[in-house]
Design a protein around this motif. Structure first.
Motif, short mmCIF file in Angstrom:
data_model
loop_
_atom_site.label_atom_id
_atom_site.label_comp_id
_atom_site.label_asym_id
_atom_site.label_seq_id
_atom_site.Cartn_x
_atom_site.Cartn_y
_atom_site.Cartn_z
N ALA A 17 -82.10 131.89 37.05
CA ALA A 17 -81.45 131.17 35.94
C ALA A 17 -80.77 132.15 34.99
O ALA A 17 -79.65 131.91 34.51
N ILE A 18 -81.43 133.27 34.71
CA ILE A 18 -80.84 134.27 33.81
C ILE A 18 -79.52 134.79 34.36
O ILE A 18 -78.53 134.90 33.63
N HIS A 19 -79.50 135.09 35.65
CA HIS A 19 -78.30 135.71 36.22
C HIS A 19 -77.24 134.69 36.65
O HIS A 19 -76.07 135.04 36.75
N ARG A 20 -77.64 133.43 36.86
CA ARG A 20 -76.65 132.39 37.18
C ARG A 20 -75.99 131.83 35.94
O ARG A 20 -74.89 131.28 36.00
N ARG A 21 -76.64 131.93 34.79
CA ARG A 21 -76.13 131.36 33.55
C ARG A 21 -74.72 131.86 33.26
O ARG A 21 -74.41 133.03 33.39
N ARG A 22 -73.87 130.93 32.88
CA ARG A 22 -72.50 131.27 32.53
C ARG A 22 -72.09 130.52 31.27
O ARG A 22 -72.64 129.45 30.97
N ASP A 23 -71.14 131.09 30.54
CA ASP A 23 -70.54 130.41 29.40
C ASP A 23 -69.41 129.55 29.97
O ASP A 23 -68.34 130.05 30.31
N VAL A 24 -69.66 128.25 30.12
CA VAL A 24 -68.78 127.37 30.88
C VAL A 24 -67.63 126.85 30.01
O VAL A 24 -67.83 126.48 28.85
N ARG A 25 -66.46 126.82 30.59
CA ARG A 25 -65.27 126.28 29.92
C ARG A 25 -64.59 125.20 30.75
O ARG A 25 -64.47 124.07 30.34
N GLY A 26 -64.17 125.57 31.96
CA GLY A 26 -63.31 124.68 32.73
C GLY A 26 -63.98 123.97 33.89
O GLY A 26 -63.29 123.32 34.68
N GLN A 27 -65.30 124.06 34.02
CA GLN A 27 -65.95 123.48 35.19
C GLN A 27 -66.74 122.19 34.90
O GLN A 27 -67.42 121.68 35.78
N PHE A 28 -66.66 121.68 33.69
CA PHE A 28 -67.38 120.45 33.37
C PHE A 28 -66.76 119.26 34.11
O PHE A 28 -65.54 119.14 34.21
N THR A 29 -67.62 118.37 34.61
CA THR A 29 -67.14 117.18 35.34
C THR A 29 -67.12 115.93 34.47
O THR A 29 -66.46 114.96 34.82
N GLY A 30 -67.86 115.94 33.35
CA GLY A 30 -67.96 114.75 32.51
C GLY A 30 -68.98 113.75 33.00
O GLY A 30 -69.10 112.65 32.45
N GLY A 31 -69.74 114.11 34.02
CA GLY A 31 -70.76 113.21 34.54
C GLY A 31 -71.92 113.02 33.58
O GLY A 31 -72.06 113.76 32.60
N PRO A 32 -72.75 112.03 33.86
CA PRO A 32 -73.86 111.72 32.94
C PRO A 32 -74.96 112.78 32.98
O PRO A 32 -75.12 113.50 33.97
N ILE A 33 -75.70 112.86 31.87
CA ILE A 33 -76.87 113.72 31.77
C ILE A 33 -78.12 112.84 31.81
O ILE A 33 -78.22 111.87 31.05
N CYS A 58 -71.26 123.02 24.32
CA CYS A 58 -70.82 121.98 25.23
C CYS A 58 -71.82 121.92 26.38
O CYS A 58 -72.21 122.95 26.92
N LEU A 59 -72.24 120.71 26.75
CA LEU A 59 -73.31 120.56 27.73
C LEU A 59 -72.96 119.46 28.72
O LEU A 59 -72.47 118.40 28.32
N GLY A 60 -73.24 119.71 30.00
CA GLY A 60 -73.03 118.65 30.98
C GLY A 60 -73.00 119.15 32.40
O GLY A 60 -73.05 120.37 32.66
N PRO A 61 -72.92 118.22 33.35
CA PRO A 61 -72.79 118.61 34.76
C PRO A 61 -71.50 119.39 34.99
O PRO A 61 -70.51 119.20 34.28
N VAL A 62 -71.55 120.28 35.97
CA VAL A 62 -70.40 121.13 36.29
C VAL A 62 -70.13 121.06 37.79
O VAL A 62 -71.02 120.75 38.59
N SER A 63 -68.89 121.36 38.15
CA SER A 63 -68.55 121.42 39.57
C SER A 63 -69.20 122.63 40.23
O SER A 63 -69.61 122.59 41.39
N HIS A 64 -69.30 123.72 39.46
CA HIS A 64 -69.93 124.95 39.93
C HIS A 64 -70.06 125.90 38.75
O HIS A 64 -69.46 125.68 37.69
N LEU A 65 -70.84 126.93 38.92
CA LEU A 65 -70.92 128.02 37.96
C LEU A 65 -70.24 129.24 38.57
O LEU A 65 -70.53 129.60 39.72
N GLU A 66 -69.34 129.84 37.83
CA GLU A 66 -68.61 131.00 38.34
C GLU A 66 -69.57 132.16 38.61
O GLU A 66 -70.53 132.38 37.87
N THR A 67 -69.29 132.92 39.66
CA THR A 67 -70.09 134.10 39.96
C THR A 67 -69.82 135.21 38.95
O THR A 67 -70.73 135.91 38.51
N VAL A 68 -68.56 135.35 38.56
CA VAL A 68 -68.15 136.37 37.60
C VAL A 68 -67.79 135.69 36.28
O VAL A 68 -67.06 134.69 36.28
N PRO A 69 -68.29 136.17 35.13
CA PRO A 69 -67.97 135.56 33.84
C PRO A 69 -66.46 135.46 33.60
O PRO A 69 -65.69 136.32 34.05
N ASP A 70 -66.05 134.42 32.89
CA ASP A 70 -64.63 134.15 32.66
C ASP A 70 -63.88 135.35 32.09
O ASP A 70 -62.78 135.68 32.55
#
Length: 221
Positions: free
Chosen positions: A18-34, A183-195
């Motif tokens: 979880a520590i190493h997968r964590r990303r600061d997400v911008r463009g991968q949110f899907t808008g799906g329910p939580i 910003c919080l929500g489901p994502v299509s994916h988490l990037e391997t490399v930070p933005d």
């Protein structure tokens, strides 16, 4: 030597993942329910963070109202322009391609606040370090972020705002500071490399450059 159990090893693996997968997400949110139960677990994880003098100086404002989000985004874009105007042309060109928020794309926003007066005046552990309470809030944010990652969700921290504007927008009491719009929500994916690394804004420091032994600049024997 204590040998960790299989369950302990799995817990450790999940934590480090979880520590190493964590990303600061911008463009991968899907808008799906939580899932409401997942949201409760994440907020409980944030609320379980350590805090100076056990003050728990944080609060969590959950924002889903579209009009409130739009008002905040307008302000964020204004602040983006302010920052862009300070950059030399080559850096401005790189910055132009970087997305700085996912407010409208994400499902929910969580604004984490800091109340310096909570537990005052005699706050154990804060007499010499005034910012210890603020550090506590950051620990709560990190707990929430890691919990969200473990839940398969994304988090993005928006920092292009003036505190006074956000405090007024959310009608915060005097003395309460907004620390993070998340910003919080489901994502299509988490990037391997930070933005910021992918876009060429900055490269990450190697760990060896950040570790000192005994004193600043000290090397391991």
């Amino acid at each position: 030597m204590v040998v960790p159990s299989v369950s302990a090893e799995r817990t450790l693996t999940s934590l480090y993942e979880a520590i190493h997968r964590r990303r600061d997400v911008r463009g991968q949110f899907t808008g799906g329910p939580i899932d409401p139960e997942a949201l409760d677990r994440m907020l409980a994880a944030a609320h379980a963070a350590p805090s100076v003098g056990l003050t728990q100086p944080w609060d969590f404002v959950l924002v889903s109202d579209v009009a409130t989000k739009e008002a905040f985004v307008d302000h964020v874009h204004t602040e983006r322009d302010v920052f862009a105007a300070t950059l030399p042309p080559e850096r401005a060109s790189v910055f132009a391609g970087i997305k700085i928020d996912g407010v409208m794309e994400s499902t929910l926003s969580v604004v984490v606040t800091y109340d310096a007066a909570r537990g005052a005046p005699a706050i154990l552990g804060r007499h010499a370090i005034a910012d210890a309470g603020l550090y506590s809030v950051c620990l709560a944010i990190q707990n929430l972020w890691l919990a969200a990652t473990a839940e398969g969700l994304g988090v993005g921290w928006v920092s292009f705002y003036q505190e006074k504007f956000l405090a007024e927008l959310l009608r915060m009491p005097a003395g309460v500071r907004p620390v993070a719009w998340l910003c919080l929500g489901p994502v299509s994916h988490l990037e391997t490399v930070p933005d910021l690394e992918r876009h060429g804004w900055r490269a990450r420091r190697p760990l060896a450059e950040a570790v000192h032994h005994g004193r600043w600049g000290g090397r391991a024997e």
